[in-house]
Write a protein that holds these residues in place. Structure first.
Motif, short mmCIF file in Angstrom:
data_model
loop_
_atom_site.label_atom_id
_atom_site.label_comp_id
_atom_site.label_asym_id
_atom_site.label_seq_id
_atom_site.Cartn_x
_atom_site.Cartn_y
_atom_site.Cartn_z
N GLY A 158 7.21 -3.01 2.90
CA GLY A 158 6.87 -4.15 2.40
C GLY A 158 6.51 -5.26 3.19
O GLY A 158 6.08 -5.61 3.92
N GLN A 159 7.10 -6.73 2.58
CA GLN A 159 6.37 -7.60 3.42
C GLN A 159 7.85 -8.94 2.84
O GLN A 159 8.54 -9.15 1.64
CB GLN A 159 5.08 -8.26 2.34
CG GLN A 159 4.41 -9.22 3.63
CD GLN A 159 3.87 -9.08 4.58
OE1 GLN A 159 2.94 -7.64 4.87
NE2 GLN A 159 4.28 -9.43 5.66
N THR A 205 11.31 -11.06 -0.78
CA THR A 205 10.55 -9.77 0.44
C THR A 205 10.55 -9.28 -1.48
O THR A 205 11.18 -9.21 -2.33
CB THR A 205 11.89 -9.78 0.65
OG1 THR A 205 12.63 -10.59 1.89
CG2 THR A 205 11.69 -8.01 1.09
N CYS A 206 9.41 -8.25 -0.95
CA CYS A 206 8.77 -7.73 -2.00
C CYS A 206 8.02 -6.25 -1.34
O CYS A 206 8.07 -6.27 -0.34
CB CYS A 206 7.15 -8.18 -2.51
SG CYS A 206 6.85 -6.92 -3.68
N PRO A 265 5.83 -10.88 9.70
CA PRO A 265 4.98 -9.35 10.34
C PRO A 265 5.33 -8.13 9.46
O PRO A 265 6.71 -8.15 9.23
CB PRO A 265 4.80 -8.94 11.61
CG PRO A 265 5.06 -10.47 12.53
CD PRO A 265 6.06 -10.74 10.94
N GLU A 266 4.34 -7.25 8.46
CA GLU A 266 4.94 -6.30 8.42
C GLU A 266 5.54 -5.90 9.69
O GLU A 266 5.21 -5.32 9.83
CB GLU A 266 2.99 -5.31 7.59
CG GLU A 266 4.25 -4.78 6.61
CD GLU A 266 2.55 -3.91 6.12
OE1 GLU A 266 2.25 -2.74 5.32
OE2 GLU A 266 1.74 -4.43 6.31
N PRO A 267 7.00 -5.02 8.61
CA PRO A 267 7.54 -3.94 9.38
C PRO A 267 5.91 -2.55 9.52
O PRO A 267 5.65 -2.44 8.44
CB PRO A 267 8.36 -3.63 8.49
CG PRO A 267 7.87 -3.91 6.89
CD PRO A 267 6.93 -4.71 7.10
N GLU A 287 0.67 -1.29 0.23
CA GLU A 287 -0.09 -0.35 -0.02
C GLU A 287 1.06 1.24 -0.51
O GLU A 287 0.15 2.17 -0.36
CB GLU A 287 -0.18 -0.30 1.17
CG GLU A 287 -2.13 -0.67 1.03
CD GLU A 287 -2.97 -0.50 1.71
OE1 GLU A 287 -3.46 0.33 2.75
OE2 GLU A 287 -3.24 -2.11 2.30
N ARG A 288 2.15 1.44 1.10
CA ARG A 288 3.06 2.63 0.60
C ARG A 288 3.34 2.52 0.02
O ARG A 288 3.17 4.20 -1.10
CB ARG A 288 3.54 2.46 2.19
CG ARG A 288 4.82 3.15 2.16
CD ARG A 288 5.83 3.24 3.31
NE ARG A 288 6.29 4.53 3.20
CZ ARG A 288 7.63 4.10 4.18
NH1 ARG A 288 8.26 3.64 4.76
NH2 ARG A 288 8.36 5.30 3.94
N PHE A 289 3.64 2.11 -1.14
CA PHE A 289 4.58 2.17 -2.72
C PHE A 289 4.28 1.62 -3.34
O PHE A 289 4.35 1.99 -4.93
CB PHE A 289 6.40 1.53 -2.10
CG PHE A 289 6.87 2.26 -1.02
CD1 PHE A 289 7.26 3.71 -1.68
CD2 PHE A 289 7.32 1.81 -0.17
CE1 PHE A 289 8.11 4.66 -0.71
CE2 PHE A 289 7.94 2.59 0.58
CZ PHE A 289 8.74 3.63 0.55
#
Length: 157
Positions: free
Chosen positions: A54-55, A66-67, A47-49, A29-31
């Motif tokens: 990312g995730q 990692t994406c 867990p999302e940071p 959602e952020r980028f």
């Protein structure tokens, strides 16, 4: 008859592979970073940071995916990124393949005894989008065929 059996066997193998590797599309959602991968393999979502960049997903056999995205505050370029990575003296880090385009860079090699593959997209919106996959050499035959499709799915808005 032998040819028919061979064709049936090939279709069964393809169907079984497709069943194992059903696609899942993640969007940050952020980028706005998007990547698609088989979530039957990368099935342990971490867990999302807190920063929402990312995730990470893990697999049972030691692979990870990692994406993510980051703001390109230093106006980094694909060629600059590769030059910096190639100059790295980080222990256990060895680049064996690299390539750049106008707005992308790809690296592959070894890091901490795992094979890694990284693709970065340098967006016009000043965001660098990344997909990183690493896996133990013992499972290379499983992941090497997946890397191209997963990293090729990386995109932004």
């Amino acid at each position: 008859m032998r040819r028919f059996f061979s064709i049936v066997t090939s279709f069964a193998t393809i169907s079984a592979s497709a069943a194992i590797a059903a696609p899942f599309t993640y969007m940050n959602e952020r980028f706005g970073t998007v990547c698609t991968f088989p979530d039957e393999i990368f099935n342990d979502r971490q867990p999302e940071p807190d920063n929402g960049d990312g995730q990470v997903w893990l697999s049972a056999d030691g692979a990870s995916l990692t994406c993510s995205g980051i703001a390109n505050i230093d106006d980094e370029t694909p060629k600059g990124f590769l030059a910096e990575e190639k100059a790295s003296k980080e222990p256990g880090y060895k680049i064996t393949y690299s390539k750049t385009g106008k707005d992308w860079a790809v690296l592959s090699g070894l890091k901490d005894d795992k094979i890694f593959y990284e693709r970065r997209l340098f967006g016009r919106d000043s965001v660098i989008r990344t997909v990183w996959i690493d896996y133990p050499p013992a499972v290379r035959s499983k992941y090497d065929p997946l890397v191209g499709a997963i990293t090729g799915s990386l995109k932004g808005p």
